[in-house]
Motif scaffolding. Sequence first.
Motif, PDB file in Angstrom:
ATOM      1  N   UNK A 130       0.890  -1.194   0.128  1.00 29.62           N
ATOM      2  CA  UNK A 130      -0.007  -0.141   0.247  1.00 29.62           C
ATOM      3  C   UNK A 130       0.888   1.318   0.020  1.00 29.62           C
ATOM      4  N   UNK A 131       1.922   1.248   0.685  1.00 32.45           N
ATOM      5  CA  UNK A 131       2.860   2.449   0.656  1.00 32.45           C
ATOM      6  C   UNK A 131       3.507   2.434  -0.502  1.00 32.45           C
ATOM      7  N   UNK A 132       3.850   1.629  -1.108  1.00 36.11           N
ATOM      8  CA  UNK A 132       4.651   1.560  -2.432  1.00 36.11           C
ATOM      9  C   UNK A 132       3.794   2.440  -3.574  1.00 36.11           C
ATOM     10  N   UNK A 133       2.370   2.458  -3.370  1.00 38.95           N
ATOM     11  CA  UNK A 133       1.588   3.013  -4.244  1.00 38.95           C
ATOM     12  C   UNK A 133       1.467   2.425  -5.484  1.00 38.95           C
ATOM     13  N   UNK A 134       2.030   0.971  -5.741  1.00 37.58           N
ATOM     14  CA  UNK A 134       1.955   0.075  -6.933  1.00 37.58           C
ATOM     15  C   UNK A 134       0.622  -0.304  -6.913  1.00 37.58           C
ATOM     16  N   UNK A 135      -0.092  -0.136  -8.015  1.00 41.93           N
ATOM     17  CA  UNK A 135      -1.614  -0.769  -8.159  1.00 41.93           C
ATOM     18  C   UNK A 135      -1.438  -2.230  -8.383  1.00 41.93           C
ATOM     19  N   UNK A 136      -1.747  -2.821  -7.278  1.00 35.06           N
ATOM     20  CA  UNK A 136      -1.789  -4.242  -7.354  1.00 35.06           C
ATOM     21  C   UNK A 136      -3.088  -5.249  -6.766  1.00 35.06           C
ATOM     22  N   UNK A 137      -2.907  -6.345  -7.116  1.00 35.51           N
ATOM     23  CA  UNK A 137      -4.156  -7.234  -6.855  1.00 35.51           C
ATOM     24  C   UNK A 137      -3.721  -8.419  -6.108  1.00 35.51           C
ATOM     25  N   UNK A 138      -3.495  -8.315  -4.592  1.00 38.77           N
ATOM     26  CA  UNK A 138      -2.848  -9.329  -3.745  1.00 38.77           C
ATOM     27  C   UNK A 138      -3.628 -10.422  -3.601  1.00 38.77           C
ATOM     28  N   UNK A 139      -3.283 -11.797  -3.866  1.00 41.92           N
ATOM     29  CA  UNK A 139      -3.876 -12.949  -3.530  1.00 41.92           C
ATOM     30  C   UNK A 139      -3.051 -13.360  -2.309  1.00 41.92           C
ATOM     31  N   UNK A 140      -3.794 -14.069  -1.412  1.00 45.71           N
ATOM     32  CA  UNK A 140      -3.147 -14.683  -0.061  1.00 45.71           C
ATOM     33  C   UNK A 140      -3.335 -16.190  -0.078  1.00 45.71           C
ATOM     34  N   UNK A 141      -2.331 -16.894   0.012  1.00 44.52           N
ATOM     35  CA  UNK A 141      -2.381 -18.478   0.334  1.00 44.52           C
ATOM     36  C   UNK A 141      -1.561 -18.687   1.624  1.00 44.52           C
ATOM     37  N   UNK A 142      -2.180 -19.136   2.617  1.00 43.50           N
ATOM     38  CA  UNK A 142      -1.884 -19.440   3.729  1.00 43.50           C
ATOM     39  C   UNK A 142      -1.079 -20.593   3.905  1.00 43.50           C
ATOM     40  N   UNK A 143      -1.243 -21.697   3.147  1.00 46.05           N
ATOM     41  CA  UNK A 143      -0.851 -22.919   2.961  1.00 46.05           C
ATOM     42  C   UNK A 143      -0.195 -23.214   1.305  1.00 46.05           C
ATOM     43  N   UNK A 144       0.824 -24.280   1.293  1.00 50.87           N
ATOM     44  CA  UNK A 144       0.868 -24.832  -0.057  1.00 50.87           C
ATOM     45  C   UNK A 144       0.009 -25.072  -0.804  1.00 50.87           C
ATOM     46  N   UNK A 145      -0.947 -25.670  -0.163  1.00 54.35           N
ATOM     47  CA  UNK A 145      -2.138 -26.465  -0.837  1.00 54.35           C
ATOM     48  C   UNK A 145      -3.149 -25.274  -1.590  1.00 54.35           C
TER      49      UNK A 145
END
Length: 321
Positions: free
Chosen positions: A39-54
């Motif tokens: 957010x601080x980097x100001x890069x327009x991004x779409x962040x996907x989060x995976x909490x496990x390898x699966x």
Amino acid sequence: MSDSARKFPLSSAEGERPIRILLVEDNPADVRLTREMLRASKVHNDLLVAYTTEEAEDILGLPGEGAPEMDGPQPDLVLLDLNLPVKSGHDLLKEMKPHATLRRIPVVILSSSEAEEAQRMQSAFLANMSHEIRTPLTSVIGFAEAIGTEVTELELPSECPVSTHAGLIEQSGERLLKTLNGLLTLSKLEAEQMGFNAEPVDLHAEARWTAEELDAEAQEKGLDLHLETDDVRARADEGGVQIVVRNLLANAIKYTEEGGTVCVRTYREENRGVLEVEDTGIGMDPEKAVEQMGGRMKVETEKGVGSCFTVRLPSTEDASS
């Protein structure tokens, strides 16, 4: 320069599609830190989060012998923690390698050793600061209380300011002590060493105390800070509630422009004590403390209009207890 290096966009201009980033990380604190950094980097991004390898495998369409069937567009970048439970990040890299489409995705390996050391030092500093300040501060509060008691017994003239000054010293000392305890509690929470003890907590009192503490900051920005509170008690941890109230209200003040409004409400809703902070700012997050106390947080936000954070905590059986 490789094809992947040429194709990977280091930034995205306004109007272009966001950079799709897959974060594979099992530590919620590191996930939040990554979100804040992006957010601080100001890069327009779409962040996907995976909490496990699966979970990462599902997003990338793995495992599979043919071309992977991904859940949505291909990520532009993978941020990977190697130390994951059950299946490690090394396993995910091995599964990605045979597929040309996945092999071209840049992968950044995350190391949390430096972050953990910084967090350990921060916790140690706050714990030491708490001890060094709390002891003399407790004495100041005690002496102020004793002076107030003695002045009352002496029956001095009503215009004598000693009693009033002693009361102000005691009140200010107690506020500072509460703030100090809140800092230590927040440090433990961030280090995931926080244990919450459910007990009756006066939401009205906590909201009023925090609003009084931050009122000067609100006035300095020209904000209208006001309370709409009922006498409501919730079953929660007092330190946890203080974290939630202070973070929500501080963020509301911080992100509301001059001339805006910040409103704090407490009320009862069925079997829940409700705390609500509404502002006319740009919008903001301390969900972890709420969830660990068995509560829920709802956020309603609209760009250019403001945000409303509603926290629902388990109610005490007897509101008067």
